[in-house]
Motif scaffolding. Structure first.
Motif, PDB file in Angstrom:
ATOM      1  N   ARG A 104       9.437 -13.829   2.734  1.00  0.00           N
ATOM      2  CA  ARG A 104      10.402 -13.636   3.816  1.00  0.00           C
ATOM      3  C   ARG A 104       9.723 -13.242   5.120  1.00  0.00           C
ATOM      4  N   SER A 105       8.474 -12.829   5.040  1.00  0.00           N
ATOM      5  CA  SER A 105       7.716 -12.449   6.232  1.00  0.00           C
ATOM      6  C   SER A 105       6.241 -12.690   5.949  1.00  0.00           C
ATOM      7  N   PRO A 107       2.730 -12.346   4.762  1.00  0.00           N
ATOM      8  CA  PRO A 107       2.215 -11.439   3.726  1.00  0.00           C
ATOM      9  C   PRO A 107       1.229 -10.402   4.256  1.00  0.00           C
ATOM     10  N   PHE A 108       0.545 -10.727   5.352  1.00  0.00           N
ATOM     11  CA  PHE A 108      -0.473  -9.814   5.863  1.00  0.00           C
ATOM     12  C   PHE A 108      -0.054  -9.148   7.176  1.00  0.00           C
ATOM     13  N   GLU A 109       1.245  -9.099   7.402  1.00  0.00           N
ATOM     14  CA  GLU A 109       1.797  -8.307   8.498  1.00  0.00           C
ATOM     15  C   GLU A 109       2.913  -7.453   7.916  1.00  0.00           C
ATOM     16  N   PRO A 110       2.622  -6.185   7.576  1.00  0.00           N
ATOM     17  CA  PRO A 110       3.602  -5.343   6.887  1.00  0.00           C
ATOM     18  C   PRO A 110       4.882  -5.166   7.694  1.00  0.00           C
ATOM     19  N   VAL A 111       5.997  -5.256   6.972  1.00  0.00           N
ATOM     20  CA  VAL A 111       7.316  -5.147   7.588  1.00  0.00           C
ATOM     21  C   VAL A 111       8.177  -4.234   6.727  1.00  0.00           C
ATOM     22  N   GLU A 112       8.912  -3.318   7.364  1.00  0.00           N
ATOM     23  CA  GLU A 112       9.831  -2.452   6.618  1.00  0.00           C
ATOM     24  C   GLU A 112      11.228  -3.055   6.607  1.00  0.00           C
ATOM     25  N   ARG A 113      11.825  -3.090   5.406  1.00  0.00           N
ATOM     26  CA  ARG A 113      13.216  -3.494   5.245  1.00  0.00           C
ATOM     27  C   ARG A 113      13.864  -2.589   4.204  1.00  0.00           C
ATOM     28  N   ASP A 114      14.932  -1.926   4.584  1.00  0.00           N
ATOM     29  CA  ASP A 114      15.725  -1.114   3.661  1.00  0.00           C
ATOM     30  C   ASP A 114      14.883  -0.103   2.887  1.00  0.00           C
ATOM     31  N   GLY A 119       4.425  -6.608   1.989  1.00  0.00           N
ATOM     32  CA  GLY A 119       3.145  -7.217   2.335  1.00  0.00           C
ATOM     33  C   GLY A 119       2.273  -7.346   1.102  1.00  0.00           C
ATOM     34  N   ARG A 120       1.354  -8.290   1.126  1.00  0.00           N
ATOM     35  CA  ARG A 120       0.464  -8.475  -0.013  1.00  0.00           C
ATOM     36  C   ARG A 120      -0.493  -7.296  -0.118  1.00  0.00           C
ATOM     37  N   GLY A 121      -0.512  -6.689  -1.299  1.00  0.00           N
ATOM     38  CA  GLY A 121      -1.385  -5.550  -1.544  1.00  0.00           C
ATOM     39  C   GLY A 121      -0.818  -4.221  -1.094  1.00  0.00           C
ATOM     40  N   VAL A 122       0.389  -4.225  -0.503  1.00  0.00           N
ATOM     41  CA  VAL A 122       0.944  -2.970   0.008  1.00  0.00           C
ATOM     42  C   VAL A 122       1.152  -1.960  -1.121  1.00  0.00           C
ATOM     43  N   ALA A 123       1.429  -2.468  -2.333  1.00  0.00           N
ATOM     44  CA  ALA A 123       1.553  -1.589  -3.492  1.00  0.00           C
ATOM     45  C   ALA A 123       0.348  -1.723  -4.412  1.00  0.00           C
TER      46      ALA A 123
END
Length: 451
Positions: A104-105, A107-114, A119-123
């Motif tokens: 939806r966005s 993968p390598f530009e972190p975005v906050e939703r709800d 993002g890829r690797g964020v977790a």
């Protein structure tokens, strides 16, 4: 040294969280994929970024190391007199993104939703890296324990050089307690310790029936094609109920947890009408019984495929094996099954890609008591459950072998909605803060144990 109180550590973590999140987002912007065919300069950049984070967190001895593979980072700070040492593990490399159209966005530009960061690797597993950094920042110059931070650079690609690294730097990373932040929690609001992990056997099976492609109209009906032969061979790996049909693979009981089927169906994203496979309790199917998946097939693409019988076709298989089983023994059993079930005399060739041993952790003793107390406090009274995971972290068995006296705690930041390895990977930000609080509290409680 006076150990900081729980209230002081909570306040310190909350004070540090904006900076921790900013640094996490900066890490996510580095596409450090260790797989062959990708630009590994990004993995180098990722290692440099992690090393700088550890230096800024107060570790006086930080090195980037390698043994033929991708760069890992080791940071150290000696223990105060009489205090134990804790090894904090995570990895900074990430999975490939797969089909970009499913994201939806970027993968390598972190975005906050709800309340989730995407993002890829964020977790998996840059939040694991930052949980360690957050705990270090909470203590500043007053760490009550010795700390070794080991951040691997090729976990997603199989950790091929990890064992050599561990043996090379064994004396530098020896610890009384090992925290492996690469797993997850039972649910949002419900922490967990992972106490059992399946092993992995990855390989390739190729079927050949012809020297070269031939006209499907002239020879079809008498001569088999390789893709049908491969399909029949793959189908033999499961019975009609969906249970693995390979003889001799170990099946063991699982934890007494109830995994609601509808919750799991939703988490997996199963389409309406699709049925579950296999038998037994869901947690057994997922954690303590073997599973076999087909990850890919090499055959002509449908676009432009000629009217010809295919001479050869190849599939990649992945077997997850139960704790207590042997990866080499499972590989031999699967190989024997594939050869015995070759249809119509087809020539079958099998190639091993990866072996990883399963593991079981005896989660008893003072370090585990400290972890449970830290988790319960961080989650405001919710006690952690002991759970298995269906995924594999094969190097835990190596840690168990090399440091048999160390308590190994497998923790993590993931929750059922994280979708690690899939599109739209995400991190629940409120849970991440609890993970960081829990790790800081854990270090404080471990400090009270006898080294």
């Amino acid at each position: 040294m006076t150990v900081r109180s729980e209230e002081e550590l909570r306040a310190a973590i909350r004070r540090e969280m904006p900076g921790v999140r900013a640094d996490l987002e900066a890490l996510v912007r580095i596409p450090g994929i260790a797989f062959a065919g990708f630009d590994h300069s990004h993995v180098e950049r990722s290692a440099e970024a992690v090393a700088e984070l550890l230096r800024r967190a107060g570790l006086p001895d930080v090195r980037i190391v390698r043994k033929g593979g991708q760069p890992a980072v080791i940071g150290r700070k000696p223990a105060p007199a009489g205090a134990p040492t804790v090894l904090l593990y995570a990895h900074h490399d990430v999975q490939p993104v797969g089909d970009l159209g499913q994201w939806r966005s970027d993968p390598f530009e972190p975005v906050e939703r709800d309340g989730r960061l995407y993002g890829r690797g964020v977790a998996d597993d840059k939040a694991g890296v930052m949980a360690h950094v957050a705990a270090l920042r909470a203590f500043g110059d007053e760490l009550p324990v010795g700390v070794v931070v080991f951040i691997e650079g090729e976990e997603e690609y199989g950790s091929e050089s990890l064992e050599d690294l561990l043996r090379e730097y064994r004396d530098d990373i020896a610890a009384d307690v090992i925290v492996i932040a690469d797993s997850g929690n039972w649910d949002i609001g419900q922490p967990a310790l992972t106490t059992g992990l399946r092993g992995i056997v990855n390989g390739f099976v190729e079927v050949q029936v012809l020297e070269n492609a031939v006209h499907s109209g002239q020879f079809g009906g008498a001569v088999p094609d390789a893709l049908i032969a491969l399909s029949r061979l793959i189908a033999s790996l499961h019975d009609d109920n969906g249970d693995v049909a390979v003889d001799g693979l170990l099946r063991t009981p699982s934890a007494p947890l109830d995994y609601p089927l509808e919750r799991f169906r939703d988490e997996a994203g199963m389409l309406e009408g699709v049925e579950f496979i296999g038998s037994g309790r869901l947690v057994e199917r997922l954690w303590t019984r073997p599973s076999i998946s087909i990850l890919g097939i090499d055959a002509p693409a449908t676009a432009g495929a000629p009217n010809a019988l295919i001479p050869r076709a190849k599939a990649k298989f992945s077997v997850r094996i139960a704790p207590g089983d042997s990866a080499q023994r499972v590989y031999e059993a699967v190989s024997d099954h594939l050869r015995r079930h070759a249809p119509w005399g087809a020539k079958v060739t099998i190639e091993l890609e990866q072996l990883g041993e399963p593991c079981t952790i005896d989660a008893t003793g003072p370090a585990y008591d400290a972890a449970r107390a830290a988790f319960t406090a961080a989650w405001d009274g919710a006690e952690p459950v002991d759970m298995g995971i269906g995924g594999s972290i094969p190097f835990i068995a190596t840690f168990q072998e090399m440091f048999p006296k160390a308590a190994i705690l497998v923790t993590g930041v993931e929750d059922p909605d994280t979708t690690a390895h899939g599109p739209n990977e995400s991190l629940h930000l409120a849970e991440f803060e609890r993970v960081c609080i829990a790790e800081a509290l854990l270090l404080a409680k471990v400090a009270q144990l006898t080294a």
